[in-house]
Enzyme design. Structure first.
Site, PDB file in Angstrom:
ATOM      1  N   PHE A  85       6.982   6.767   9.720  1.00 27.28           N
ATOM      2  CA  PHE A  85       6.600   8.160   9.969  1.00 27.28           C
ATOM      3  C   PHE A  85       6.452   8.971   8.685  1.00 27.28           C
ATOM      4  O   PHE A  85       6.307  10.186   8.739  1.00 27.28           O
ATOM      5  CB  PHE A  85       7.620   8.838  10.894  1.00 27.28           C
ATOM      6  CG  PHE A  85       7.616   8.269  12.293  1.00 27.28           C
ATOM      7  CD1 PHE A  85       6.618   8.641  13.191  1.00 27.28           C
ATOM      8  CD2 PHE A  85       8.574   7.369  12.704  1.00 27.28           C
ATOM      9  CE1 PHE A  85       6.586   8.123  14.479  1.00 27.28           C
ATOM     10  CE2 PHE A  85       8.553   6.838  13.991  1.00 27.28           C
ATOM     11  CZ  PHE A  85       7.567   7.217  14.880  1.00 27.28           C
ATOM     12  N   GLY A 100       0.807  -1.218   0.000  1.00 24.06           N
ATOM     13  CA  GLY A 100       0.000   0.000   0.000  1.00 24.06           C
ATOM     14  C   GLY A 100       0.836   1.263   0.000  1.00 24.06           C
ATOM     15  O   GLY A 100       1.970   1.283  -0.503  1.00 24.06           O
ATOM     16  N   CYS A 150      -4.826   8.052   8.699  1.00 20.30           N
ATOM     17  CA  CYS A 150      -4.193   7.705   9.974  1.00 20.30           C
ATOM     18  C   CYS A 150      -4.637   8.516  11.180  1.00 20.30           C
ATOM     19  O   CYS A 150      -4.854   7.947  12.243  1.00 20.30           O
ATOM     20  CB  CYS A 150      -2.676   7.817   9.830  1.00 20.30           C
ATOM     21  SG  CYS A 150      -2.025   6.616   8.652  1.00 20.30           S
TER      22      CYS A 150
END
Ligand SMILES: NC(=O)c1ccc[n+]([C@@H]2O[C@H](COP(=O)([O-])OP(=O)(O)OC[C@H]3O[C@@H](n4cnc5c(N)ncnc54)[C@H](O)[C@@H]3O)[C@@H](O)[C@H]2O)c1
Length: 458
Positions: A161, A13, A275
């Protein structure tokens, strides 16, 4: 050459694809394979039309694909071959049963662990790349190491991150790489193997090693802090609008304080992306499950402000367009949750579109990269929307334009031409504060931006 030359990533992904492409590009001595159950996605990774849009990604993939980077649907073969397995499958919010709407849905994650166990024929290091609730590694280890095969699996947490839109830059030059493992000789050894991969191009001082639980919790905490900054400035934007303060001036003034810093202080229609919301709600759920209700309430308010900000944006449109948008053509500029990505997951545009459709507005949507994803997000409502690649065509005959994504090209449009083709009075609602508001006002637009005094001709 170490004994850890074969890297596998399960999940191709937004994270798995770019991250593995970067590892392969930087580490020609490693063989990197990325597998996924989604055949169409794998086919796209093997084509010239990659499944995600990310500036600079084509070049990185092209440099390594077919040399030491492979995309495949052969998950079992990949598991057998690999020394190190990164798991980068999706961990969305649960939609059913206990914890629905809050907890992380770990079904893909657990399936992957069981698949690894079923097909492994030698010891492996398993790396948590997905964002997971703190202490997930414990469950993972119980599944993996409760085996009768006599195999050993060391679990390492290496949260990602990267930010979409700047993924290649973030991967090439990360602020830090976090690697969590058990404080045992085997745990430290596994951590070191992963650190050595990154050390090929990342300076050692940016490789942070920690215990497993700190690494897992740091990722949730980082996203909660980032989202909190956006909700904090967005809450102040509402106060600016009624006091003639200017939110950009306030953000600049506080951001120059070195204790606060300038980033993530841009007021907007609200944060989106796959997220922030899910990770905060996950954090909230974890806190509640430990009885930490005040902590849960504190973080939950970050999500509440975000939802309020989106609803407030539409209320503001309605109030200023004479309390009705029924039958009025409204052009939405941008649908991606931010610029430089085609990703629309949790985009503020989804809620804004639905609310405008509920008011019977005639919505037309334009976006340079996200139209296909936007259609999927709107599901059965997509047919009620007009889709336009060209922003000029979208604005033609419109009563209002609402800017929902900060695409750079929107700043450079010929607004004189746009104004000439619009219904009057013509409105601009700048949900990203990217346009030159004074200039638009002087052209004749009524301009409403986030956290600014409205500029109107009536
Ligand atoms: N998107 C981001 O910006 C970002 C940044 C940092 C961390 N993360 C985290 O990384 C993880 C992945 O996020 P993403 O955005 O890449 O998700 P994604 O949905 O784009 O990709 C996940 C992929 O995993 C595949 N998959 C699911 N189950 C599988 C299985 N059993 N076997 C093989 N493949 C399987 C899916 O088909 C999908 O292609 C999430 O936990 C997310 O929170 C995302």
């Amino acid at each position: 050459m170490s004994n850890y030359d074969h890297i596998l990533c399960i999940g191709a992904g937004y994270v798995g694809g770019p991250t593995m492409a970067m590892i392969a590009a930087k580490c020609p001595h490693l063989k990197v394979t990325v597998v996924d159950i989604n055949e169409a996605r794998i086919a796209a990774w093997n084509s010239d039309d990659l499944p995600i849009y990310e500036p600079g990604l084509d070049e990185v993939v092209r440099a390594a694909r077919g040399r030491n980077l492979f995309f495949s649907t052969d998950i079992e073969g990949g598991i057998r071959d690999a020394d190190v397995i990164f798991v980068s499958v999706n961990t969305p919010t649960k939609t059913f049963g206990q914890g629905a709407g809050r907890a992380a849905d770990l079904q893909y994650w657990e399936k992957t662990a069981r698949q690894i166990l079923a097909h492994a024929t030698r010891d492996k290091i398993v790396v948590e790349k997905s964002t997971l609730p703190v202490r997930t590694a414990q469950a993972m280890e119980r599944i993996l190491n409760g085996n009768a095969k006599g195999l050993r699996f060391d679990v390492v947490s290496n949260p990602e991150f990267l930010a979409e839109g700047t993924a290649v830059k973030d991967l090439e030059d990360p602020d830090r790489i976090l690697i969590g493992g058990h404080e045992t000789p085997e745990g430290r050894r596994a951590r070191r193997v992963i650190a050595d991969i990154y050390a090929t191009w990342v300076p050692r001082e940016r490789l942070i090693e920690s215990n497993l639980w700190s690494a897992e919790l740091s990722k949730l905490t980082a996203n909660a802090f980032l989202a909190q900054r956006i909700s904090s400035i967005n809450s102040i934007s509402a106060l600016c609008e009624v006091t003639e303060a200017d939110v950009d001036e306030v953000a600049y003034a506080i951001g120059t304080d070195s204790r606060i810093g300038p980033r993530f202080l841009k007021a907007s229609v609200g944060f989106g992306g796959s997220c922030f919301k899910k990770d905060i709600l996950n954090l909230v759920y974890i806190c509640r499950s430990y009885g930490l209700n005040e902590v849960a309430d504190y973080w939950e308010s970050v999500v509440a402000i975000n939802e309020w900000q989106q609803a407030r944006f539409v209320r503001n449109m309605l109030a200023n367009m004479f309390n009705t948008v029924a039958g009025k053509r409204i052009a939405l500029f941008g649908f991606a949750f931010k610029a430089d990505t085609g990703d629309t997951r949790e985009s503020a545009a989804i809620g804004v579109t639905r609310q405008l459709l509920a008011e019977h507005a005639r919505v037309v949507i334009t976006d340079p990269k996200a139209i296909e994803n936007a259609k999927a997000d709107l599901g059965d409502q997509a047919g009620l929307v007009e889709w336009q690649e060209d922003p000029y065509a979208a604005a033609a005959g419109a009563h209002a334009i609402a800017v929902l994504t900060e695409w750079k090209q929107y700043k450079d449009l010929d607004f004189g031409r746009i104004f000439a083709g619009m219904e009057k009075p013509a409105f601009v609602f700048d949900g990203r504060n990217i346009l030159d508001h004074q200039r638009l006002f002087e052209m004749g637009f009524n301009v409403f931006a986030i956290g600014k005094t409205p500029l109107k001709h009536f």
